[in-house]
Design a protein around this motif. Sequence first.
Motif, PDB file in Angstrom:
ATOM      1  N   ILE A   1       0.977  -1.241  -0.073  1.00  0.00           N
ATOM      2  CA  ILE A   1      -0.012  -0.088   0.073  1.00  0.00           C
ATOM      3  C   ILE A   1       0.895   1.345   0.073  1.00  0.00           C
ATOM      4  N   PHE A   2       2.046   1.446   0.883  1.00  0.00           N
ATOM      5  CA  PHE A   2       2.923   2.456   0.969  1.00  0.00           C
ATOM      6  C   PHE A   2       3.677   2.721  -0.413  1.00  0.00           C
ATOM      7  N   LEU A   3       4.049   1.260  -1.063  1.00  0.00           N
ATOM      8  CA  LEU A   3       4.685   1.540  -2.125  1.00  0.00           C
ATOM      9  C   LEU A   3       3.913   1.991  -3.220  1.00  0.00           C
ATOM     10  N   GLY A   4       2.562   1.604  -3.356  1.00  0.00           N
ATOM     11  CA  GLY A   4       1.766   2.058  -4.498  1.00  0.00           C
ATOM     12  C   GLY A   4       1.707   3.535  -4.369  1.00  0.00           C
ATOM     13  N   ALA A   5       1.114   3.991  -3.131  1.00  0.00           N
ATOM     14  CA  ALA A   5       0.949   5.314  -2.786  1.00  0.00           C
ATOM     15  C   ALA A   5       2.185   6.245  -3.358  1.00  0.00           C
ATOM     16  N   PHE A   6       3.444   5.811  -2.767  1.00  0.00           N
ATOM     17  CA  PHE A   6       4.767   6.390  -2.727  1.00  0.00           C
ATOM     18  C   PHE A   6       4.934   6.709  -4.241  1.00  0.00           C
ATOM     19  N   LEU A   7       4.802   5.523  -5.062  1.00  0.00           N
ATOM     20  CA  LEU A   7       4.923   5.857  -6.646  1.00  0.00           C
ATOM     21  C   LEU A   7       4.250   6.396  -7.361  1.00  0.00           C
ATOM     22  N   MET A   8       2.925   6.727  -6.912  1.00  0.00           N
ATOM     23  CA  MET A   8       2.004   7.772  -7.444  1.00  0.00           C
ATOM     24  C   MET A   8       2.231   9.027  -7.247  1.00  0.00           C
ATOM     25  N   LEU A   9       2.952   9.447  -6.029  1.00  0.00           N
ATOM     26  CA  LEU A   9       3.189  10.751  -5.760  1.00  0.00           C
ATOM     27  C   LEU A   9       4.483  11.103  -6.414  1.00  0.00           C
ATOM     28  N   PHE A  10       5.427  10.122  -6.498  1.00  0.00           N
ATOM     29  CA  PHE A  10       6.879  10.024  -6.899  1.00  0.00           C
ATOM     30  C   PHE A  10       6.736  10.461  -8.304  1.00  0.00           C
ATOM     31  N   THR A  11       6.027   9.713  -9.066  1.00  0.00           N
ATOM     32  CA  THR A  11       6.039   9.976 -10.605  1.00  0.00           C
ATOM     33  C   THR A  11       5.128  11.269 -11.058  1.00  0.00           C
ATOM     34  N   LYS A  12       4.122  11.704  -9.990  1.00  0.00           N
ATOM     35  CA  LYS A  12       3.433  12.961 -10.176  1.00  0.00           C
ATOM     36  C   LYS A  12       4.468  14.061 -10.218  1.00  0.00           C
ATOM     37  N   ARG A  13       5.278  14.139  -9.171  1.00  0.00           N
ATOM     38  CA  ARG A  13       6.136  15.199  -8.936  1.00  0.00           C
ATOM     39  C   ARG A  13       7.014  15.119 -10.098  1.00  0.00           C
ATOM     40  N   LEU A  14       7.795  13.833 -10.524  1.00  0.00           N
ATOM     41  CA  LEU A  14       8.500  13.834 -11.655  1.00  0.00           C
ATOM     42  C   LEU A  14       7.955  14.307 -12.732  1.00  0.00           C
ATOM     43  N   SER A  15       6.843  14.296 -13.149  1.00  0.00           N
ATOM     44  CA  SER A  15       6.060  14.902 -14.426  1.00  0.00           C
ATOM     45  C   SER A  15       5.739  16.377 -14.302  1.00  0.00           C
ATOM     46  N   GLN A  16       6.276  17.079 -13.222  1.00  0.00           N
ATOM     47  CA  GLN A  16       5.659  18.302 -12.874  1.00  0.00           C
ATOM     48  C   GLN A  16       6.709  19.355 -13.479  1.00  0.00           C
ATOM     49  N   ALA A  17       7.941  18.895 -13.968  1.00  0.00           N
ATOM     50  CA  ALA A  17       8.993  19.758 -14.432  1.00  0.00           C
ATOM     51  C   ALA A  17       9.991  18.705 -15.212  1.00  0.00           C
ATOM     52  N   SER A  18      10.799  19.627 -15.978  1.00  0.00           N
ATOM     53  CA  SER A  18      11.632  18.784 -17.024  1.00  0.00           C
ATOM     54  C   SER A  18      12.531  17.706 -16.134  1.00  0.00           C
ATOM     55  N   LEU A  19      12.683  16.486 -16.744  1.00  0.00           N
ATOM     56  CA  LEU A  19      13.626  15.596 -16.051  1.00  0.00           C
ATOM     57  C   LEU A  19      14.999  16.179 -16.060  1.00  0.00           C
ATOM     58  N   VAL A  20      15.323  17.089 -17.009  1.00  0.00           N
ATOM     59  CA  VAL A  20      16.600  17.510 -17.113  1.00  0.00           C
ATOM     60  C   VAL A  20      16.652  18.862 -16.638  1.00  0.00           C
ATOM     61  N   PRO A  21      17.501  19.335 -15.733  1.00  0.00           N
ATOM     62  CA  PRO A  21      17.430  20.727 -15.309  1.00  0.00           C
ATOM     63  C   PRO A  21      18.387  21.552 -16.241  1.00  0.00           C
ATOM     64  N   VAL A  22      17.500  22.243 -17.023  1.00  0.00           N
ATOM     65  CA  VAL A  22      17.897  22.825 -18.415  1.00  0.00           C
ATOM     66  C   VAL A  22      18.931  24.021 -18.029  1.00  0.00           C
ATOM     67  N   HIS A  23      18.816  24.524 -17.122  1.00  0.00           N
ATOM     68  CA  HIS A  23      19.925  25.579 -16.919  1.00  0.00           C
ATOM     69  C   HIS A  23      20.975  25.460 -15.538  1.00  0.00           C
ATOM     70  N   HIS A  24      21.207  24.257 -15.319  1.00  0.00           N
ATOM     71  CA  HIS A  24      22.189  24.058 -14.333  1.00  0.00           C
ATOM     72  C   HIS A  24      23.446  24.031 -14.808  1.00  0.00           C
ATOM     73  N   PRO A  25      24.489  24.960 -14.147  1.00  0.00           N
ATOM     74  CA  PRO A  25      25.904  25.208 -14.841  1.00  0.00           C
ATOM     75  C   PRO A  25      26.571  24.188 -14.988  1.00  0.00           C
ATOM     76  N   PHE A  26      26.265  22.891 -14.583  1.00  0.00           N
ATOM     77  CA  PHE A  26      27.198  21.649 -14.515  1.00  0.00           C
ATOM     78  C   PHE A  26      26.579  20.642 -15.600  1.00  0.00           C
ATOM     79  N   LEU A  27      25.486  21.169 -16.284  1.00  0.00           N
ATOM     80  CA  LEU A  27      24.554  20.268 -17.123  1.00  0.00           C
ATOM     81  C   LEU A  27      25.560  19.801 -18.284  1.00  0.00           C
ATOM     82  N   ASP A  28      26.657  20.473 -18.697  1.00  0.00           N
ATOM     83  CA  ASP A  28      27.190  19.972 -19.986  1.00  0.00           C
ATOM     84  C   ASP A  28      28.135  19.190 -19.333  1.00  0.00           C
ATOM     85  N   GLU A  29      28.847  19.158 -18.024  1.00  0.00           N
ATOM     86  CA  GLU A  29      29.699  18.280 -17.579  1.00  0.00           C
ATOM     87  C   GLU A  29      28.991  16.831 -17.293  1.00  0.00           C
ATOM     88  N   SER A  30      27.630  16.932 -17.179  1.00  0.00           N
ATOM     89  CA  SER A  30      26.911  15.718 -16.699  1.00  0.00           C
ATOM     90  C   SER A  30      26.545  14.892 -18.171  1.00  0.00           C
TER      91      SER A  30
END
Length: 434
Positions: free
Chosen positions: A400-429
Amino acid sequence: MATLTHYESATAEYLEVSPRTNRKFLLILVAGVLLLAIGLILSAMGIGAHHEAAGAAAHGAGHAQAEGSPIWLKRLIVSIWHSNVFFVGVSAIGTFFVALQYVSYAGWSVLIKRINEAMSAWILPGAIIMVVVFFLGRHDLFHWTHEGIMDPKSEHYDAIIAGKSGFLNMPFYVIRMLVYLGIWWFFSQQLRKLSLAEDLNGGTEYFHKSINVSALFLVLYAVSSSMSAWDWVMSVDVHWFSTMFGWYVFASWWVTGIAATTLTAIYLKQAGYLRFLNASHLHDLGKFIFGFSIFWTYVWFSQFMLIWYANLPEEAVYYNQRLGGFNGQYTWIFFFNLLINFAFPFLVLMTRDAKRQMIMLKIVCIAVIIGHWSDFYLMFMPATMKGDSGFIIEIGVALIFLGAFLMLFTKRLSQASLVPVHHPFLDESVHHTT
């Protein structure tokens, strides 16, 4: 997970959680509810729970009644506390990982940063659950909360517990709990806001602010993580203590958090996201899992060896319960714990190639997550349920906890770009190689 949306110029990628994926999460949750219902029915009927001695089923039920709740309810309360402490700790590790990367000026991990930010989504709901469960079920969890336990005039008086009354008392305990959870939630929100603002506005201002916020958080987390382990886990065994226990619990949370991060990164990569994630990133994550599985074992052995060598009854009782107590009920879990949390990841991830293969990492990550959930099971059950524990209720609650956690986790993942586009070290990564 459905189609990939991205802007080539900014390397942004947006997760779209498909209805099929949400149904999978819901299925996990429903399976947990069904297992929980079956477990509660069997427990209420006196079936499926272990007891310390033969023929002790009726006595165990009567003893549980005398101590507080019926066995089925006590198992439910302990199971909720067990899984919630596990998931809250892993969620806070997401923020800890982000903060650690900032203060160390790490560039390799920028591509997986949003995964760690999203992991903290459980901190707030987990905090609410923890406070509610503590107030409703504290007598089933913590012996020191019983009436008269610290009153010299009471027949239930315990001099050892009374000696800890300055620390283990209701007002101070609740204040500490709220402070720990408040710190973890506040700093996870601050780092998330700065990260999203950086996406919108660019520049290095938010990066430097994030370093300052991270440095303060790491200092507070160093204290609060150890103290929360004393409060939420160690005080369950109120007569027992270990000076290494805070490190032990942190090590379990930490390696589980790294495994969850790695597993998520692999699934996203296989679904067509994180197109710049390469074998070198997986190699570094694999080294984290490999190294900190050894670190967890080092802390485990150091704690065990010192207590065994000293042979003091007030310390050895902790391991006596888990190695031979209750008719050896927990003995196999004790050794399974070492096998799955140390031997398995150590042997499988020993080679360089294994750390760069998705299938090997997936197997190890799943094993580590299950293994450290069982580690927390071993921390809680002997002290609370004695010989009356089981697995159906406990696994049901965990799902039950795993299912609820995954729902909240993926919802937050979908609310912004998966790649932090202006992070100063993005090119290094993006160009990271090992």
